[in-house]
Design a protein around this motif. Structure first.
Motif, PDB file in Angstrom:
ATOM      1  N   ARG A   1      10.792   3.520   1.906  1.00  0.00           N
ATOM      2  CA  ARG A   1      11.697   4.508   1.308  1.00  0.00           C
ATOM      3  C   ARG A   1      12.502   5.247   2.371  1.00  0.00           C
ATOM      4  O   ARG A   1      13.606   5.713   2.115  1.00  0.00           O
TER       5      ARG A   1
ATOM      6  N   GLY B   1       1.378   9.062   8.348  1.00  0.00           N
ATOM      7  CA  GLY B   1       0.172   8.413   7.822  1.00  0.00           C
ATOM      8  C   GLY B   1      -1.042   8.810   8.650  1.00  0.00           C
ATOM      9  O   GLY B   1      -0.943   9.161   9.829  1.00  0.00           O
TER      10      GLY B   1
ATOM     11  N   ASN C   1      -3.484   4.235   7.664  1.00  0.00           N
ATOM     12  CA  ASN C   1      -2.163   3.646   7.771  1.00  0.00           C
ATOM     13  C   ASN C   1      -2.277   2.124   7.765  1.00  0.00           C
ATOM     14  O   ASN C   1      -3.317   1.571   8.115  1.00  0.00           O
ATOM     15  N   HIS C   2      -1.218   1.439   7.393  1.00  0.00           N
ATOM     16  CA  HIS C   2      -1.244  -0.013   7.239  1.00  0.00           C
ATOM     17  C   HIS C   2      -0.962  -0.741   8.549  1.00  0.00           C
ATOM     18  O   HIS C   2      -0.465  -0.164   9.507  1.00  0.00           O
TER      19      HIS C   2
ATOM     20  N   THR D   1       0.859  -1.178   0.000  1.00  0.00           N
ATOM     21  CA  THR D   1       0.000   0.000   0.000  1.00  0.00           C
ATOM     22  C   THR D   1       0.904   1.240   0.000  1.00  0.00           C
ATOM     23  O   THR D   1       2.118   1.128   0.166  1.00  0.00           O
ATOM     24  N   GLY D   2       0.314   2.408  -0.152  1.00  0.00           N
ATOM     25  CA  GLY D   2       1.086   3.643  -0.253  1.00  0.00           C
ATOM     26  C   GLY D   2       1.924   3.957   0.963  1.00  0.00           C
ATOM     27  O   GLY D   2       3.088   4.340   0.846  1.00  0.00           O
ATOM     28  N   THR D   3       1.353   3.783   2.162  1.00  0.00           N
ATOM     29  CA  THR D   3       2.108   4.110   3.375  1.00  0.00           C
ATOM     30  C   THR D   3       3.232   3.103   3.610  1.00  0.00           C
ATOM     31  O   THR D   3       4.257   3.459   4.191  1.00  0.00           O
ATOM     32  N   GLU D   4       3.072   1.873   3.135  1.00  0.00           N
ATOM     33  CA  GLU D   4       4.147   0.889   3.268  1.00  0.00           C
ATOM     34  C   GLU D   4       5.336   1.282   2.396  1.00  0.00           C
ATOM     35  O   GLU D   4       6.489   1.175   2.823  1.00  0.00           O
ATOM     36  N   VAL D   5       5.063   1.743   1.193  1.00  0.00           N
ATOM     37  CA  VAL D   5       6.135   2.161   0.290  1.00  0.00           C
ATOM     38  C   VAL D   5       6.873   3.356   0.891  1.00  0.00           C
ATOM     39  O   VAL D   5       8.115   3.397   0.888  1.00  0.00           O
ATOM     40  N   LYS D   6       6.145   4.311   1.432  1.00  0.00           N
ATOM     41  CA  LYS D   6       6.777   5.489   2.026  1.00  0.00           C
ATOM     42  C   LYS D   6       7.648   5.092   3.218  1.00  0.00           C
ATOM     43  O   LYS D   6       8.746   5.598   3.392  1.00  0.00           O
TER      44      LYS D   6
END
Length: 160
Positions: free
Chosen positions: A46, A77, A81-82, A38-43
Motif C-alpha cells: 500500500r 513491522g 515481519n515477513h 500477510t498483513g505486513t506485506e499488504v501494508k
C-alpha cells in the motif's frame, strides 16, 4: 455484429509493473490472480513498495506460485515481519490453473507477472501473462514495427 472488447481489469492503484515483459515476451493471454499475503506485506504494498522485475510464476501440483517477487519489509513491522522474497501463492480458479499447466508443459510457455495492483475493492491482484520468449531477431522486428506505427501516426496527424 460488433466484436466484444477484451476484458480489462480495474486497476485503481498500480504498485509494481514489469515494463520489460512486453518486450522480452510475446504475450498470448492475460489472467487476473489474487495473491495470498500477510498483513505486513499488504501494508508495504500500500506504501507503493515492491518489485516484480525479475519474478516469474510456476505451477506446482495444483497451485500457482509467484517466485522471486520482492516485497520489502514493512518499516513499522515488528518481529513478525515477513520475508521479502518468499514465494507467494496465487489464487486462480482450478480451470485456469489447468489451462496454465497445460500450456507451460506442452507448449514451452512461461508465466510472467505484468503488474501488481489494488482493484476497486482494495484487494491486491497480479496481472499474469501466458507468454512465449522472444529471440533477438523477433525483438528487432518488434522494434521496427513499433517505430513504423509511431511514424505512421505522426504522418497521419500532420496531414490532418
Amino acid at each position: 455484429m460488433a466484436r466484444p472488447k477484451p476484458a480489462t481489469f480495474e486497476k485503481t492503484k498500480i504498485v509494481a509493473e514489469n515494463r520489460k515483459a512486453r518486450f522480452e515476451y510475446a504475450i498470448e493471454s492475460v489472467f487476473e490472480a489474487g495473491i495470498a499475503l500477510t498483513g505486513t506485506e499488504v501494508k508495504s504494498l500500500r506504501f507503493g513498495q515492491g518489485s516484480i522485475a525479475e519474478s516469474y510464476a510456476e505451477v506446482r501440483g495444483e497451485q500457482v506460485w509467484l517466485v522471486n517477487a520482492n516485497v520489502p519489509e514493512f518499516s513499522h513491522g515488528n518481529r513478525f515481519n515477513h520475508e521479502p522474497k518468499r514465494p507467494r501463492k496465487l489464487l486462480l480458479h482450478e480451470r485456469e490453473i489447468n489451462k496454465l499447466h497445460g500450456a507451460v508443459a506442452r507448449d514451452g510457455m512461461t508465466l510472467v507477472p505484468l503488474s501488481v495492483y489494488f482493484n476497486s475493492r482494495g484487494r491486491a491482484k497480479v496481472e499474469l501473462a501466458l507468454a512465449k520468449g522472444r529471440k533477438a531477431h523477433d525483438k528487432r522486428e518488434h522494434i521496427k514495427e513499433r517505430e513504423w506505427k509511431r511514424d505512421a501516426a505522426r504522418i497521419m496527424r500532420d496531414r490532418g
